[in-house]
Design a protein around this motif. Structure first.
Motif, PDB file in Angstrom:
ATOM      1  N   UNK A  80       0.809  -1.211   0.000  1.00 45.66           N
ATOM      2  CA  UNK A  80       0.000   0.000   0.000  1.00 45.66           C
ATOM      3  C   UNK A  80       0.843   1.261   0.000  1.00 45.66           C
ATOM      4  N   UNK A  81       1.877   1.285   0.826  1.00 40.92           N
ATOM      5  CA  UNK A  81       2.753   2.453   0.855  1.00 40.92           C
ATOM      6  C   UNK A  81       3.515   2.605  -0.452  1.00 40.92           C
TER       7      UNK A  81
ATOM      8  N   UNK B 233      10.559   6.164   0.196  1.00 39.82           N
ATOM      9  CA  UNK B 233      10.246   5.040  -0.705  1.00 39.82           C
ATOM     10  C   UNK B 233      10.584   5.399  -2.140  1.00 39.82           C
ATOM     11  N   UNK B 234      10.270   6.611  -2.559  1.00 39.57           N
ATOM     12  CA  UNK B 234      10.587   7.033  -3.926  1.00 39.57           C
ATOM     13  C   UNK B 234      12.096   7.009  -4.165  1.00 39.57           C
TER      14      UNK B 234
ATOM     15  N   UNK C 230      14.443   5.071  -2.698  1.00 34.62           N
ATOM     16  CA  UNK C 230      15.070   3.744  -2.761  1.00 34.62           C
ATOM     17  C   UNK C 230      14.269   2.765  -3.609  1.00 34.62           C
ATOM     18  N   UNK C 231      13.038   3.148  -3.988  1.00 36.64           N
ATOM     19  CA  UNK C 231      12.178   2.378  -4.899  1.00 36.64           C
ATOM     20  C   UNK C 231      11.519   1.176  -4.237  1.00 36.64           C
ATOM     21  N   UNK C 232      11.563   1.053  -2.955  1.00 38.81           N
ATOM     22  CA  UNK C 232      10.809   0.002  -2.268  1.00 38.81           C
ATOM     23  C   UNK C 232      10.433   0.473  -0.874  1.00 38.81           C
ATOM     24  N   UNK C 233       9.364  -0.105  -0.350  1.00 37.42           N
ATOM     25  CA  UNK C 233       8.849   0.266   0.968  1.00 37.42           C
ATOM     26  C   UNK C 233       9.143  -0.831   1.978  1.00 37.42           C
ATOM     27  N   UNK C 234       9.103  -0.458   3.245  1.00 32.88           N
ATOM     28  CA  UNK C 234       9.303  -1.413   4.333  1.00 32.88           C
ATOM     29  C   UNK C 234       8.168  -1.258   5.332  1.00 32.88           C
TER      30      UNK C 234
ATOM     31  N   UNK D 208       8.480  -6.088   2.592  1.00 38.71           N
ATOM     32  CA  UNK D 208       9.015  -5.048   1.718  1.00 38.71           C
ATOM     33  C   UNK D 208       8.217  -5.108   0.420  1.00 38.71           C
ATOM     34  N   UNK D 209       7.933  -3.954  -0.149  1.00 40.08           N
ATOM     35  CA  UNK D 209       7.099  -3.911  -1.345  1.00 40.08           C
ATOM     36  C   UNK D 209       7.600  -2.888  -2.336  1.00 40.08           C
ATOM     37  N   UNK D 210       7.234  -3.060  -3.575  1.00 41.51           N
ATOM     38  CA  UNK D 210       7.578  -2.101  -4.621  1.00 41.51           C
ATOM     39  C   UNK D 210       6.415  -1.982  -5.599  1.00 41.51           C
TER      40      UNK D 210
END
Length: 258
Positions: free
Chosen positions: A145-146, A187-188, A190-194, A206-208
């Motif tokens: 979602x993030x 997130x923008x 590093x291109x992925x969320x935690x 972790x998501x992208x």
């Protein structure tokens, strides 16, 4: 009979009641006519009409005196999912990612300001929140979602937050707008969320984000598992590179499908 909603749109009371009946049957895992009427504060004769109509349409089945939602919903939802370009491109990659990491892997899409779990590849060695497929989750509480929010304009994010709010799922959930926007900027970069216990205690992910141009659906993929196995070193050295590799493959497959 039509009623005026708070938003100003006109609504059919009978349609609202029919969906209320189906929602109740789903939550109750089946119910009798009297239980349905009592729960919805509805005259038994009205409940009987709704249940009978829903049985005739095939969306409710009757076993004895108990009514249940039918698998027609699975048929409709399954067909919608299977026809999505994102699902077709991502499923084999997500299955492979699960085998690589031995953790759960997921595909999520955004719908009406929620994160909707489209598919999960299960690992026997991992754990997560066990959210059912199709579950609608608050975008700010999950890694997928993030990641999706990070791809949206600030105006769009503000609109979602105005509509859905920032409710806390755990003590670690972000509930402050300024903090969330700072997180989205990270997130923008590093291109992925935690997500560390923000949706379910003891579970990390972790998501992208993936933008699916052919069907205008924005979605995301993720790896989820216990906090004890999702430490910063493993995330940075192993999981994030594997996730980003799959993101690139999926987006390339979608580009070729245009």
């Amino acid at each position: 009979m039509a009623d005026q909603s708070e938003s100003g749109s006109r609504r059919l009371q009978s349609v609202d009641q029919a969906f209320a009946v189906m929602d109740f049957l789903d939550e109750a895992d089946g119910a009798t006519l009297s239980e349905t009427a009592d729960a919805l504060d509805m005259p038994p004769s009205t409940a009987h009409i709704h249940l009978g109509t829903l049985v005739e349409t095939g969306y409710v089945v009757r076993n004895g005196n108990v009514y249940r939602c039918s698998f027609r919903f699975l048929e409709r939802g399954g067909r919608m999912r299977d026809e999505m370009a994102l699902f077709r491109a991502a499923k084999p990659e997500i299955d492979n990612l699960q085998e690589q990491t031995d953790e759960h892997t997921n595909i999520t899409v955004e719908e009406d300001g929620y994160a909707v779990q489209l598919y999960k590849s299960h690992s026997q060695q991992s754990i997560d929140d066990d959210a059912p497929l199709g579950d609608h989750l608050y975008l700010h509480t999950t890694a997928t979602g993030k990641a999706i929010l990070s791809e949206l304009s600030a105006e769009t994010v503000e609109g979602i937050l105005d509509e859905r709010g920032l409710p806390a799922r755990t003590d670690d959930t972000i509930t402050d707008r300024e903090t969330l926007f700072e997180e989205l900027e990270t997130i923008r970069e590093r291109d992925y969320s935690i997500n560390r216990g923000e949706h379910f205690p003891g579970v990390a992910a972790i998501g992208t984000a993936i933008v699916s141009e052919p069907d205008d659906a924005i979605g995301a993929i993720s790896i989820s598992g216990p906090l004890s196995r999702m430490g910063p070193e493993r995330v940075e050295d192993d999981l994030a590179p594997a996730l980003m590799n799959k993101k690139n493959i999926i987006e390339l497959k979608l580009k070729r499908a245009e």
